[in-house]
Design a protein around this motif. Structure first.
Motif, short mmCIF file in Angstrom:
data_model
loop_
_atom_site.label_atom_id
_atom_site.label_comp_id
_atom_site.label_asym_id
_atom_site.label_seq_id
_atom_site.Cartn_x
_atom_site.Cartn_y
_atom_site.Cartn_z
N GLN A 33 0.83 -1.21 0.00
CA GLN A 33 0.00 0.00 0.00
C GLN A 33 0.87 1.26 0.00
O GLN A 33 0.52 2.25 -0.64
N THR A 34 2.00 1.21 0.69
CA THR A 34 2.91 2.36 0.71
C THR A 34 3.47 2.62 -0.69
O THR A 34 3.48 3.77 -1.16
N GLU A 35 3.92 1.56 -1.35
CA GLU A 35 4.43 1.71 -2.72
C GLU A 35 3.36 2.27 -3.64
O GLU A 35 3.63 3.16 -4.46
N ALA A 36 2.15 1.77 -3.52
CA ALA A 36 1.06 2.23 -4.37
C ALA A 36 0.67 3.67 -4.03
O ALA A 36 0.40 4.46 -4.94
N ALA A 37 0.67 4.01 -2.77
CA ALA A 37 0.35 5.39 -2.36
C ALA A 37 1.39 6.36 -2.91
O ALA A 37 1.05 7.47 -3.37
N GLU A 38 2.65 5.96 -2.89
CA GLU A 38 3.70 6.80 -3.46
C GLU A 38 3.51 6.96 -4.97
O GLU A 38 3.70 8.05 -5.51
N LYS A 39 3.10 5.90 -5.63
CA LYS A 39 2.86 5.95 -7.07
C LYS A 39 1.68 6.88 -7.38
O LYS A 39 1.75 7.70 -8.30
N MET A 40 0.60 6.76 -6.60
CA MET A 40 -0.56 7.63 -6.81
C MET A 40 -0.18 9.09 -6.54
O MET A 40 -0.60 9.99 -7.28
N SER A 41 0.62 9.32 -5.52
CA SER A 41 1.07 10.67 -5.21
C SER A 41 1.89 11.24 -6.37
O SER A 41 1.72 12.40 -6.77
#
Length: 133
Positions: A33-41
């Motif tokens: 989720q952290t990796e994906a949140a960084e990607k969305m950001s």
């Protein structure tokens, strides 16, 4: 890109709630989720959200999966890829007017969902090919 403490706290709380006493799954969920949140950001910061296609794909992802960054990335990337394929789709044997009518119908029936537009387009083209073989 560093996530805010609030986002990290939300991810940790969700992981603990979803996987009580399974610390491997908590770690897995938090990492992904952290990796994906960084990607969305990154996407939100760097992409042109004034572009109606990009904005529509982003809106769909955020509205359908609030708080699930992995699914937001999955939906956003899938919609962007489908939009590109849909708009670039050509068929040498099909009259251009016929292809344009198919695209317009798919676009009007599935506004905001490029994956479905592309699915309809491919299905209609396949049927047209069978009828004109």
């Amino acid at each position: 890109m560093a996530l805010s403490a609030d986002v990290i706290g939300i991810l940790r709380s969700k992981a603990a709630r979803d996987w009580p006493d399974d610390f491997e799954m908590q770690r897995h969920l938090i990492q992904h989720q952290t990796e994906a949140a960084e990607k969305m950001s990154f996407y939100l910061d760097k992409l042109d959200l004034e572009n109606s296609v990009t904005k529509g794909c982003m809106t769909k992802a955020l509205e359908e999966w609030p708080g699930d960054f992995e699914m937001q990335v999955h939906v956003f990337e899938g919609q962007m890829e489908a939009a590109s394929s849909f708009f670039e789709f050509e068929h040498a044997a099909m009259p251009s007017e016929t292809l344009e009518r198919i695209k317009l119908k798919a676009f009007s029936e599935w506004t905001g969902d490029f994956e479905m537009m592309l699915h309809v387009l491919r299905g209609q083209v396949s049927a047209w090919e069978e009828l004109h073989a």
